[in-house]
Design an enzyme around this catalytic site. Structure first.
Site, PDB file in Angstrom:
ATOM      1  CE  LYS A  33     -15.855  24.856  31.556  1.00 30.41           C
ATOM      2  NZ  LYS A  33     -15.578  24.326  30.178  1.00 30.41           N
ATOM      3  NE  ARG A  71     -14.814  19.275  25.175  1.00 28.64           N
ATOM      4  CZ  ARG A  71     -14.635  20.074  25.872  1.00 28.64           C
ATOM      5  NH1 ARG A  71     -13.676  19.973  26.950  1.00 28.64           N
ATOM      6  NH2 ARG A  71     -14.995  21.303  25.822  1.00 28.64           N
ATOM      7  CE1 TYR A 117      -1.481   9.758  59.054  1.00 27.98           C
ATOM      8  CE2 TYR A 117      -2.140  11.836  57.776  1.00 27.98           C
ATOM      9  CZ  TYR A 117      -2.573  10.831  58.673  1.00 27.98           C
ATOM     10  OH  TYR A 117      -3.777  10.891  59.159  1.00 27.98           O
ATOM     11  CG  MET A 173      -9.174  14.976  54.321  1.00 30.36           C
ATOM     12  SD  MET A 173     -10.290  13.956  55.224  1.00 30.36           S
ATOM     13  CE  MET A 173      -9.453  12.205  54.746  1.00 30.36           C
TER      14      MET A 173
HETATM   15  C1  LIG Z   1     -14.795  25.402  29.799  1.00 27.48           C
HETATM   16  C2  LIG Z   1     -14.827  26.058  28.250  1.00 27.48           C
HETATM   17  C3  LIG Z   1     -14.694  27.210  27.823  1.00 27.48           C
HETATM   18  C4  LIG Z   1     -13.946  28.015  28.584  1.00 27.48           C
HETATM   19  O1  LIG Z   1     -12.459  27.739  28.903  1.00 27.48           O
HETATM   20  P1  LIG Z   1     -11.485  28.790  29.362  1.00 27.48           P
HETATM   21  O2  LIG Z   1     -10.170  28.116  29.128  1.00 27.48           O
HETATM   22  O3  LIG Z   1     -11.721  28.703  30.883  1.00 27.48           O
HETATM   23  O4  LIG Z   1     -11.674  30.121  28.769  1.00 27.48           O
HETATM   24  C5  LIG Z   1     -15.122  27.603  26.627  1.00 27.48           C
HETATM   25  N1  LIG Z   1     -15.874  26.948  25.613  1.00 27.48           N
HETATM   26  C6  LIG Z   1     -16.116  25.599  26.054  1.00 27.48           C
HETATM   27  C7  LIG Z   1     -16.858  24.713  25.052  1.00 27.48           C
HETATM   28  C8  LIG Z   1     -15.697  24.992  27.435  1.00 27.48           C
HETATM   29  O5  LIG Z   1     -16.092  23.694  27.782  1.00 27.48           O
END
Ligand SMILES: *Cc1c(COP(=O)(O)O)cnc(C)c1O
Length: 396
Positions: free
Chosen positions: A58, A157, A279, A327
């Protein structure tokens, strides 16, 4: 070459080689060692010989370039890939063999059903509403559609609760119309293996799993893959650990860091005692100093939280950050570098053998995931396999 202990484990080339091909308008260079990623993946497979090991790519493979990483993992035998959004799945699909399964973790958004089905993307069904929409499409098209079912086992979640799962499984012919490829859940505290919450989530997952005895189970992220073997299940979902970054559980010594980040020096100056830097004039030199301005700032994910406390590294020396990070730039103290070392155009290490992703996460009181996914589009992404650069992808 620096000779610190960490260097031995790294296969990266000397800084002088890197400098040559850096174009002048890049913030710096993000180098991804695809060979290390392949080896790290294989090592997780070896740790879990009876399970399948998927990969979570992702957010564009945690900002590192999913299109480059996915084919490498597929070659290692990875057949299951997880992304968060349908758009990410569609972007990744051309880079994978047709047999690869692509799962969308964030679920089936209203209106995405037909596209998902047509493209062969597998939604993770997180709510009864999503399950209903997918089921309705299967009915309408008179065919079986694949899906993952997620149950919430205590993180609150995503996913169905126990009652919703019962309800969905009771729909006429649901099991015939929906090919449930995997039943999954996610642990809230996998980085703390001894926490009671893990046992509680695993118990709830086992109870839901008993309703779908023949369906493969998936519960483990990186932390659970390393530190909670009893959570393993049939399909693992590691993300972070593929890059050799410790999810908080400690790392097997065979796994190695796959990321290096370097920033370019764009100006050097000598300042006298009393001169202020940056800054707010947060830093005022107490003695004469030589300082270097780096072409990296908080817009690149080099967090403003590192102002006055972080550092860059060069030639084995720590270069403290002076004052506030801007920045697009930050200023480091190069007074301690040997004469002739550290000139405009040189690259200095931000992440590498001297300073890990974990170190930065510790300094900023955040997760390594946030450090990686913050790294911006102005870094030139360079993909290497061990020492030989074999692919380049400038993103600007
Ligand atoms: C992001 C995610 C993972 C992977 O998590 P890591 O800590 O990067 O291994 C696995 N399962 C779900 C549902 C996630 O959202």
């Amino acid at each position: 070459m620096v000779t610190e202990a960490g260097e031995a484990a790294s296969s990266f080339t000397a800084d002088t080689v890197w400098r040559e091909s850096l174009s002048t308008d890049e913030a710096g260079r993000l180098t991804v060692d695809l060979g290390a990623i392949a080896d790290n993946y294989s090592h997780i497979c070896a740790m879990h010989p009876t399970a399948r090991v998927g990969a979570v790519l992702k957010a564009d493979g945690y900002g590192l370039g999913a299109a480059h990483i996915a084919p490498v993992l597929a070659k290692q035998g990875c057949g299951e890939f997880f992304v968060a959004h349908l758009a990410e799945a569609l972007a990744l699909k051309p880079h994978l063999p047709p047999s690869a399964c692509l799962y969308v973790l964030n679920g089936l958004a209203p209106g995405d059903e037909a596209c998902c089905a047509a493209e062969g993307i597998i939604p993770v069904l997180n709510t009864p509403h999503q399950a209903r929409a997918w089921y309705a499409l299967a009915l309408a098209q008179s065919r079986t559609l694949p899906a993952a079912l997620q149950v919430d086992t205590g993180m609150s979640r995503l996913g169905l609760d126990e009652r919703e799962l019962e309800d969905v499984l009771g729909w006429p012919e649901f099991a015939q119309l929906i090919d449930i490829r995997v039943l999954m859940s996610h642990l809230a505290c996998a980085d703390l293996p001894a926490t009671a919450a893990n046992a509680s989530q695993m118990l709830r997952f086992a109870l839901s799993g008993a309703r779908l005895a023949s369906v493969p189970k998936s519960l483990a992220n990186s932390a659970a893959a390393l530190g909670l073997p009893e959570a393993g299940g049939d399909l693992l979902r590691p993300g972070l650990v593929l890059y050799g970054v410790d999810p908080g559980t400690g790392m097997p010594p065979q796994m190695r860091a796959a990321i290096r980040l370097d920033a370019r020096i764009i100006q050097i100056r000598d300042i006298s005692a009393g001169a202020a830097v940056g800054y707010g004039h947060d830093y005022v030199a107490d003695t004469p100093r030589r300082i270097a301005t780096l072409s990296v700032g908080y817009a690149d994910g080099w967090s403003r939280g590192l102002s006055g406390k972080g550092a860059a590294w060069h030639a084995g020396r720590r270069l403290p950050i002076l004052g506030r990070i801007s920045m697009d730039t930050c200023v480091v103290d190069v007074t301690g570098l040997p004469e002739g070392c550290g000139r405009p155009g040189d690259l200095v290490e931000l992440i590498g053998p001297h300073q890990s992703v974990e170190d930065l996460a510790g300094l900023l009181d955040t997760t390594p995931h946030e450090i990686l996914t913050s790294l911006g589009g102005r870094f030139m992404r360079v993909y290497v396999d061990g020492t030989a650069p074999h692919a380049k992808d400038a993103i600007s």
